[in-house]
Design a protein around this motif. Structure first.
Motif, PDB file in Angstrom:
ATOM      1  N   ALA A 129       0.794  -1.180   0.040  1.00  0.00           N
ATOM      2  CA  ALA A 129      -0.189   0.175  -0.095  1.00  0.00           C
ATOM      3  C   ALA A 129       0.971   1.165   0.025  1.00  0.00           C
ATOM      4  O   ALA A 129       0.532   2.166  -0.634  1.00  0.00           O
ATOM      5  CB  ALA A 129      -1.067   0.103   1.217  1.00  0.00           C
ATOM      6  N   SER A 130       1.847   1.276   0.678  1.00  0.00           N
ATOM      7  CA  SER A 130       2.640   2.475   0.658  1.00  0.00           C
ATOM      8  C   SER A 130       4.082   2.451  -0.128  1.00  0.00           C
ATOM      9  O   SER A 130       4.479   3.667  -0.319  1.00  0.00           O
ATOM     10  CB  SER A 130       3.394   2.608   2.278  1.00  0.00           C
ATOM     11  N   PHE A 131       4.152   1.513  -0.726  1.00  0.00           N
ATOM     12  CA  PHE A 131       5.179   1.689  -1.689  1.00  0.00           C
ATOM     13  C   PHE A 131       4.805   1.511  -3.154  1.00  0.00           C
ATOM     14  O   PHE A 131       4.912   2.203  -4.342  1.00  0.00           O
ATOM     15  CB  PHE A 131       6.341   0.713  -1.663  1.00  0.00           C
ATOM     16  N   THR A 132       4.074   0.215  -3.319  1.00  0.00           N
ATOM     17  CA  THR A 132       3.720   0.072  -4.616  1.00  0.00           C
ATOM     18  C   THR A 132       2.867   1.034  -5.338  1.00  0.00           C
ATOM     19  O   THR A 132       2.920   1.434  -6.737  1.00  0.00           O
ATOM     20  CB  THR A 132       2.875  -1.521  -4.887  1.00  0.00           C
ATOM     21  N   ALA A 133       1.572   1.467  -4.823  1.00  0.00           N
ATOM     22  CA  ALA A 133       0.791   2.383  -5.311  1.00  0.00           C
ATOM     23  C   ALA A 133       1.401   3.794  -5.952  1.00  0.00           C
ATOM     24  O   ALA A 133       1.227   4.019  -6.985  1.00  0.00           O
ATOM     25  CB  ALA A 133      -0.403   2.775  -4.519  1.00  0.00           C
ATOM     26  N   PRO A 134       2.435   4.415  -4.950  1.00  0.00           N
ATOM     27  CA  PRO A 134       2.911   5.676  -5.434  1.00  0.00           C
ATOM     28  C   PRO A 134       3.886   5.070  -6.552  1.00  0.00           C
ATOM     29  O   PRO A 134       4.153   6.261  -7.540  1.00  0.00           O
ATOM     30  CB  PRO A 134       3.841   6.033  -4.078  1.00  0.00           C
ATOM     31  N   ILE A 135       4.721   4.213  -6.806  1.00  0.00           N
ATOM     32  CA  ILE A 135       5.525   3.796  -7.870  1.00  0.00           C
ATOM     33  C   ILE A 135       4.910   3.908  -9.155  1.00  0.00           C
ATOM     34  O   ILE A 135       4.990   4.043 -10.126  1.00  0.00           O
ATOM     35  CB  ILE A 135       6.347   2.538  -7.559  1.00  0.00           C
ATOM     36  N   GLN A 136       3.363   3.109  -8.971  1.00  0.00           N
ATOM     37  CA  GLN A 136       3.066   2.869 -10.291  1.00  0.00           C
ATOM     38  C   GLN A 136       2.156   4.307 -10.619  1.00  0.00           C
ATOM     39  O   GLN A 136       1.995   4.584 -11.815  1.00  0.00           O
ATOM     40  CB  GLN A 136       1.364   2.091  -9.922  1.00  0.00           C
ATOM     41  N   THR A 137       1.938   5.127  -9.724  1.00  0.00           N
ATOM     42  CA  THR A 137       1.526   6.611  -9.962  1.00  0.00           C
ATOM     43  C   THR A 137       2.466   7.181 -10.598  1.00  0.00           C
ATOM     44  O   THR A 137       2.431   8.092 -11.797  1.00  0.00           O
ATOM     45  CB  THR A 137       0.876   7.316  -8.764  1.00  0.00           C
ATOM     46  N   VAL A 138       3.733   7.270 -10.201  1.00  0.00           N
ATOM     47  CA  VAL A 138       4.869   8.012 -10.796  1.00  0.00           C
ATOM     48  C   VAL A 138       5.167   7.351 -12.164  1.00  0.00           C
ATOM     49  O   VAL A 138       5.452   8.201 -13.039  1.00  0.00           O
ATOM     50  CB  VAL A 138       5.993   7.985  -9.760  1.00  0.00           C
ATOM     51  N   ALA A 139       5.012   6.210 -12.388  1.00  0.00           N
ATOM     52  CA  ALA A 139       5.355   5.623 -13.686  1.00  0.00           C
ATOM     53  C   ALA A 139       4.450   6.116 -14.591  1.00  0.00           C
ATOM     54  O   ALA A 139       4.837   6.351 -15.861  1.00  0.00           O
ATOM     55  CB  ALA A 139       5.305   4.012 -13.612  1.00  0.00           C
ATOM     56  N   TRP A 140       3.217   6.043 -14.192  1.00  0.00           N
ATOM     57  CA  TRP A 140       1.718   6.503 -15.300  1.00  0.00           C
ATOM     58  C   TRP A 140       2.301   8.012 -15.430  1.00  0.00           C
ATOM     59  O   TRP A 140       1.966   8.359 -16.740  1.00  0.00           O
ATOM     60  CB  TRP A 140       0.485   6.197 -14.672  1.00  0.00           C
ATOM     61  N   ILE A 141       2.632   8.964 -14.480  1.00  0.00           N
ATOM     62  CA  ILE A 141       2.567  10.102 -14.739  1.00  0.00           C
ATOM     63  C   ILE A 141       4.037  10.289 -15.923  1.00  0.00           C
ATOM     64  O   ILE A 141       3.872  11.109 -16.714  1.00  0.00           O
ATOM     65  CB  ILE A 141       3.028  10.922 -13.507  1.00  0.00           C
ATOM     66  N   THR A 142       5.017   9.499 -15.697  1.00  0.00           N
ATOM     67  CA  THR A 142       6.178   9.830 -16.398  1.00  0.00           C
ATOM     68  C   THR A 142       5.935   9.516 -17.785  1.00  0.00           C
ATOM     69  O   THR A 142       6.312   9.969 -18.677  1.00  0.00           O
ATOM     70  CB  THR A 142       7.472   8.783 -15.759  1.00  0.00           C
ATOM     71  N   LEU A 143       4.955   8.265 -17.998  1.00  0.00           N
ATOM     72  CA  LEU A 143       4.584   7.646 -19.235  1.00  0.00           C
ATOM     73  C   LEU A 143       3.891   8.734 -19.981  1.00  0.00           C
ATOM     74  O   LEU A 143       3.896   9.098 -21.152  1.00  0.00           O
ATOM     75  CB  LEU A 143       3.830   6.467 -19.229  1.00  0.00           C
ATOM     76  N   GLY A 144       3.021   9.635 -19.356  1.00  0.00           N
ATOM     77  CA  GLY A 144       2.348  10.443 -19.829  1.00  0.00           C
ATOM     78  C   GLY A 144       2.927  11.851 -20.332  1.00  0.00           C
ATOM     79  O   GLY A 144       2.669  12.186 -21.376  1.00  0.00           O
ATOM     80  N   LEU A 145       4.055  12.106 -19.639  1.00  0.00           N
ATOM     81  CA  LEU A 145       4.843  13.244 -19.949  1.00  0.00           C
ATOM     82  C   LEU A 145       5.602  13.060 -21.136  1.00  0.00           C
ATOM     83  O   LEU A 145       5.929  13.711 -21.981  1.00  0.00           O
ATOM     84  CB  LEU A 145       5.662  13.625 -18.696  1.00  0.00           C
ATOM     85  N   LEU A 146       6.258  11.677 -21.145  1.00  0.00           N
ATOM     86  CA  LEU A 146       6.989  11.186 -22.192  1.00  0.00           C
ATOM     87  C   LEU A 146       5.809  11.264 -23.688  1.00  0.00           C
ATOM     88  O   LEU A 146       6.466  11.605 -24.681  1.00  0.00           O
ATOM     89  CB  LEU A 146       7.529   9.587 -22.217  1.00  0.00           C
ATOM     90  N   ALA A 147       4.723  10.993 -23.492  1.00  0.00           N
ATOM     91  CA  ALA A 147       3.976  10.719 -24.556  1.00  0.00           C
ATOM     92  C   ALA A 147       3.579  12.192 -24.975  1.00  0.00           C
ATOM     93  O   ALA A 147       3.488  12.366 -26.270  1.00  0.00           O
ATOM     94  CB  ALA A 147       2.636  10.110 -24.354  1.00  0.00           C
ATOM     95  N   THR A 148       3.407  13.007 -23.924  1.00  0.00           N
ATOM     96  CA  THR A 148       2.836  14.513 -24.487  1.00  0.00           C
ATOM     97  C   THR A 148       3.951  15.165 -25.052  1.00  0.00           C
ATOM     98  O   THR A 148       3.888  15.818 -25.991  1.00  0.00           O
ATOM     99  CB  THR A 148       2.674  15.355 -23.135  1.00  0.00           C
ATOM    100  N   THR A 149       5.583  14.932 -24.475  1.00  0.00           N
ATOM    101  CA  THR A 149       6.634  15.462 -25.073  1.00  0.00           C
ATOM    102  C   THR A 149       6.726  15.132 -26.637  1.00  0.00           C
ATOM    103  O   THR A 149       6.843  15.727 -27.543  1.00  0.00           O
ATOM    104  CB  THR A 149       8.075  14.969 -24.329  1.00  0.00           C
ATOM    105  N   PHE A 150       6.491  13.630 -27.033  1.00  0.00           N
ATOM    106  CA  PHE A 150       6.530  13.015 -28.217  1.00  0.00           C
ATOM    107  C   PHE A 150       5.614  13.825 -28.914  1.00  0.00           C
ATOM    108  O   PHE A 150       5.792  14.374 -30.367  1.00  0.00           O
ATOM    109  CB  PHE A 150       6.294  11.552 -28.117  1.00  0.00           C
TER     110      PHE A 150
END
Length: 71
Positions: free
Chosen positions: A25-46
């Motif tokens: 609960a305290s590690f996996t969920a935030p890591i998944q959130t950060v991964a999705w945000i990073t993916l979104g930023l990369l897609a937006t930049t592209f």
């Protein structure tokens, strides 16, 4: 009074399970959130990169634009 060995094992098992759940609960969920945000930023930049001009302006064009802005 000291706890019996059976109690110690049960306590250890319960604490181990609780620790695993807390870790998820305290590690996996935030890591998944950060991964999705990073993916979104990369897609937006592209996607935004296609809005850039295909070539840079010549130096002469830049100087003309600067001169026009000085009026």
């Amino acid at each position: 009074m000291a706890p019996a060995p059976q109690d110690a094992r049960r306590i250890g098992k319960v604490l181990g399970e609780s620790a695993q759940e807390a870790g998820k609960a305290s590690f996996t969920a935030p890591i998944q959130t950060v991964a999705w945000i990073t993916l979104g930023l990369l897609a937006t930049t592209f996607a935004v990169s296609f809005l850039l001009p295909t070539r840079a302006r010549d130096e002469e064009e830049v100087l003309e634009l600067v001169a026009m802005g000085d009026h």
